[in-house]
Scaffold this motif. Structure first.
Motif, PDB file in Angstrom:
ATOM      1  N   LYS A  51      69.451  36.785  21.172  1.00  0.00           N
ATOM      2  CA  LYS A  51      70.908  36.690  21.268  1.00  0.00           C
ATOM      3  C   LYS A  51      71.406  35.287  21.609  1.00  0.00           C
ATOM      4  CE  LYS A  51      72.036  40.067  24.185  1.00  0.00           C
ATOM      5  NZ  LYS A  51      72.839  41.104  24.843  1.00  0.00           N
ATOM      6  N   HIS A  52      70.505  34.437  22.060  1.00  0.00           N
ATOM      7  CA  HIS A  52      70.933  33.139  22.604  1.00  0.00           C
ATOM      8  C   HIS A  52      71.337  32.143  21.510  1.00  0.00           C
ATOM      9  CE1 HIS A  52      71.242  29.717  25.180  1.00  0.00           C
ATOM     10  NE2 HIS A  52      70.218  29.102  24.646  1.00  0.00           N
ATOM     11  N   ASN A  53      72.528  31.556  21.679  1.00  0.00           N
ATOM     12  CA  ASN A  53      72.945  30.471  20.784  1.00  0.00           C
ATOM     13  C   ASN A  53      72.412  29.157  21.329  1.00  0.00           C
ATOM     14  OD1 ASN A  53      74.427  31.825  18.801  1.00  0.00           O
ATOM     15  ND2 ASN A  53      76.162  32.036  20.235  1.00  0.00           N
ATOM     16  N   VAL A  54      71.442  28.601  20.638  1.00  0.00           N
ATOM     17  CA  VAL A  54      70.738  27.434  21.166  1.00  0.00           C
ATOM     18  C   VAL A  54      71.640  26.199  21.172  1.00  0.00           C
ATOM     19  CG1 VAL A  54      68.781  25.872  20.803  1.00  0.00           C
ATOM     20  CG2 VAL A  54      68.512  28.330  20.440  1.00  0.00           C
ATOM     21  N   VAL A  55      71.683  25.529  22.322  1.00  0.00           N
ATOM     22  CA  VAL A  55      72.334  24.222  22.417  1.00  0.00           C
ATOM     23  C   VAL A  55      71.228  23.180  22.248  1.00  0.00           C
ATOM     24  CG1 VAL A  55      73.696  22.684  23.898  1.00  0.00           C
ATOM     25  CG2 VAL A  55      74.042  25.169  24.006  1.00  0.00           C
ATOM     26  N   LYS A  56      71.393  22.290  21.288  1.00  0.00           N
ATOM     27  CA  LYS A  56      70.292  21.382  20.906  1.00  0.00           C
ATOM     28  C   LYS A  56      69.878  20.404  22.003  1.00  0.00           C
ATOM     29  CE  LYS A  56      67.998  22.205  17.357  1.00  0.00           C
ATOM     30  NZ  LYS A  56      66.630  22.553  17.735  1.00  0.00           N
ATOM     31  N   THR A  57      70.884  19.655  22.535  1.00  0.00           N
ATOM     32  CA  THR A  57      70.530  18.684  23.581  1.00  0.00           C
ATOM     33  C   THR A  57      71.451  18.852  24.789  1.00  0.00           C
ATOM     34  OG1 THR A  57      71.910  17.084  22.418  1.00  0.00           O
ATOM     35  CG2 THR A  57      69.542  16.890  22.092  1.00  0.00           C
ATOM     36  N   PRO A  58      71.230  19.911  25.549  1.00  0.00           N
ATOM     37  CA  PRO A  58      72.102  20.166  26.700  1.00  0.00           C
ATOM     38  C   PRO A  58      71.896  19.115  27.788  1.00  0.00           C
ATOM     39  CG  PRO A  58      70.213  21.651  26.752  1.00  0.00           C
ATOM     40  CD  PRO A  58      70.127  20.893  25.461  1.00  0.00           C
ATOM     41  N   ASP A  59      73.000  18.745  28.492  1.00  0.00           N
ATOM     42  CA  ASP A  59      72.810  17.877  29.663  1.00  0.00           C
ATOM     43  C   ASP A  59      72.523  18.767  30.871  1.00  0.00           C
ATOM     44  OD1 ASP A  59      75.247  18.867  30.615  1.00  0.00           O
ATOM     45  OD2 ASP A  59      76.405  17.149  29.888  1.00  0.00           O
ATOM     46  N   ILE A  60      72.321  18.128  32.020  1.00  0.00           N
ATOM     47  CA  ILE A  60      71.875  18.891  33.189  1.00  0.00           C
ATOM     48  C   ILE A  60      72.884  19.975  33.592  1.00  0.00           C
ATOM     49  CG2 ILE A  60      71.427  18.684  35.688  1.00  0.00           C
ATOM     50  CD1 ILE A  60      69.045  17.930  34.002  1.00  0.00           C
ATOM     51  N   ASP A  61      74.180  19.632  33.559  1.00  0.00           N
ATOM     52  CA  ASP A  61      75.181  20.640  33.929  1.00  0.00           C
ATOM     53  C   ASP A  61      75.149  21.822  32.969  1.00  0.00           C
ATOM     54  OD1 ASP A  61      75.989  19.197  36.100  1.00  0.00           O
ATOM     55  OD2 ASP A  61      77.598  18.145  35.028  1.00  0.00           O
ATOM     56  N   GLU A  62      75.033  21.506  31.681  1.00  0.00           N
ATOM     57  CA  GLU A  62      74.973  22.602  30.690  1.00  0.00           C
ATOM     58  C   GLU A  62      73.726  23.460  30.901  1.00  0.00           C
ATOM     59  OE1 GLU A  62      77.069  20.993  26.633  1.00  0.00           O
ATOM     60  OE2 GLU A  62      75.363  19.832  27.374  1.00  0.00           O
TER      61      GLU A  62
END
Ligand code: MG
Length: 376
Positions: free
Chosen positions: A347-358
């Motif tokens: 179910k997860h929508n992948v975030v490609k390059t998340p920063d630390i807060d994300e």
């Protein structure tokens, strides 16, 4: 080490932390302890502080000890990690709480002995990039990665990494046995004495899955070149194959004192706690077999998450951890851990390059959703 190495331990009351203090006690002329951080186990932390006399202690509440400054919470951990007196920090807290302090230490140019898997599983790209830029050494404490670290001379000559797995308590049990496993059975690890969460992960082989991801980041190795082999005796702690076909393995008795000591004294070596000399003839035989990917789907989940990259490994880690807690609380069965984790990954929508807060946002989002699924 001519002058004493200044060290702080995050997670001094846990399994790795207490063993690290045993190593340091043995090598007391080599170390000066700057800070000990111990979370909830106030009594043990007090005893440690009275014995080792650090400058700072950190727990979830204030502790009054004459001559020792008391810090609290995750801010306290970050304060310890921004103290440039430290030559090295042993990060041995469990869970995501290790991530931000580790980044602080890297920013301050302090070397890290890393025993916390989440740091690399959640944010390996960010952590390794920062460490490289800052010229900070990250020396793995995890026995497999520590083994590989000891085998590698020149990473560009390495063809593949071979990570060994003891196979855990269900190695020769059927899938049916596993489905009906109790918490006690899952916690009965044949080789290593560890905390409860990691012991369940060792029973499902998710621990090995997380180690594949750790290895990918630590040694900048593509997932296609990281193999897992089951080795029940836990004598070969891992190996590497060079491009010319030569294989170098690190071998030793299964004791966490050795990798802990290696990481905090690197690049030197001392006698330390070594219990007895290694004897091949006493070991007599070493067995190896292919891991059963059908029985242990965690391995596939981890390879998949790793290859996908970005926030996929954040999702894997968070969903698995929540499911393991639910299993330990008798809310779900052992096999549900996989099913729940897999469902969350789908179910997860992948975030490609998340920063630390994300990364932290995604982590708590996944945890909330996982708990909802568990409640049903
Ligand atoms: Mg390990």
């Amino acid at each position: 080490m001519n002058k004493k190495r200044k060290i702080s331990i995050l997670g001094s009351t846990g399994s790795i932390g207490t063993q690290a203090l045993e190593v340091i006690e043995k090598l007391q002329d080599k170390f000066e302890i700057i800070a000990l951080a111990g979370g909830n186990n106030i009594e043990l932390l007090k005893q440690q502080a009275l014995k080792f006399r650090p400058k700072y202690i950190c727990a979830n509440e204030k502790i009054e000890i004459n001559g020792i400054s008391s810090l609290t919470g995750s801010e306290g951990l970050e304060d310890i990690c921004s103290n440039r007196e430290n030559d090295i920090i042993l990060v041995a807290v469990s869970g995501k709480i290790g991530l931000k302090p580790t980044l602080k230490a890297i920013d301050c140019g302090i070397d890290i002995a890393l025993a916390n898997k989440e740091t690399l599983v959640m944010a390996g790209d960010i952590v390794m990039k920062k460490a490289k830029e800052a010229g900070v050494n990250i020396i793995p404490v995890d026995s497999e990665h520590c083994a590989i670290h000891q085998c590698i001379k020149n990473i560009s000559q390495v063809e593949k990494l071979i990570i060994t797995a003891s196979g855990g308590p269900f190695l020769h049990k059927t899938i049916e046995d596993m489905k009906n496993a109790t918490v006690t059975q899952a916690l009965a690890h044949p080789r290593w004495n560890m905390g409860r969460k990691i012991t369940v992960d060792s029973a499902t082989l998710m621990n090995k899955g997380l180690e594949i991801i750790e290895a990918h980041h630590l040694f900048n190795m593509p997932y296609e070149k990281i193999d897992v082999v089951v080795h029940p005796q836990s004598i070969v702690h891992s190996a590497i194959e060079y491009k010319d076909g030569s294989v170098i393995a690190q071998i030793g008795l299964p004791s966490m004192h050795i990798p802990i000591q290696y990481a905090i004294t690197y690049p030197e070596r001392f006698e330390g706690i070594k219990s007895k000399s290694f004897s091949f003839s006493e070991i007599a035989r070493l067995d190896f077999e292919k891991p059963d990917f059908d029985k242990f789907p965690s391995l596939n989940l981890a390879y998949e998450a790793g290859k996908t990259g970005g926030s996929a490994t954040v999702c894997l880690n968070a969903a698995n951890e929540e499911a393991v807690f639910a299993f330990l609380n008798d809310q779900i069965r052992l096999y549900d851990i996989y099913q729940i984790t897999e469902k969350m990954m789908e179910k997860h929508n992948v975030v490609k390059t998340p920063d630390i807060d994300e990364i932290f946002e995604i982590d708590s989002e996944i945890r909330t959703k996982t708990r909802e699924i568990i409640k049903g």
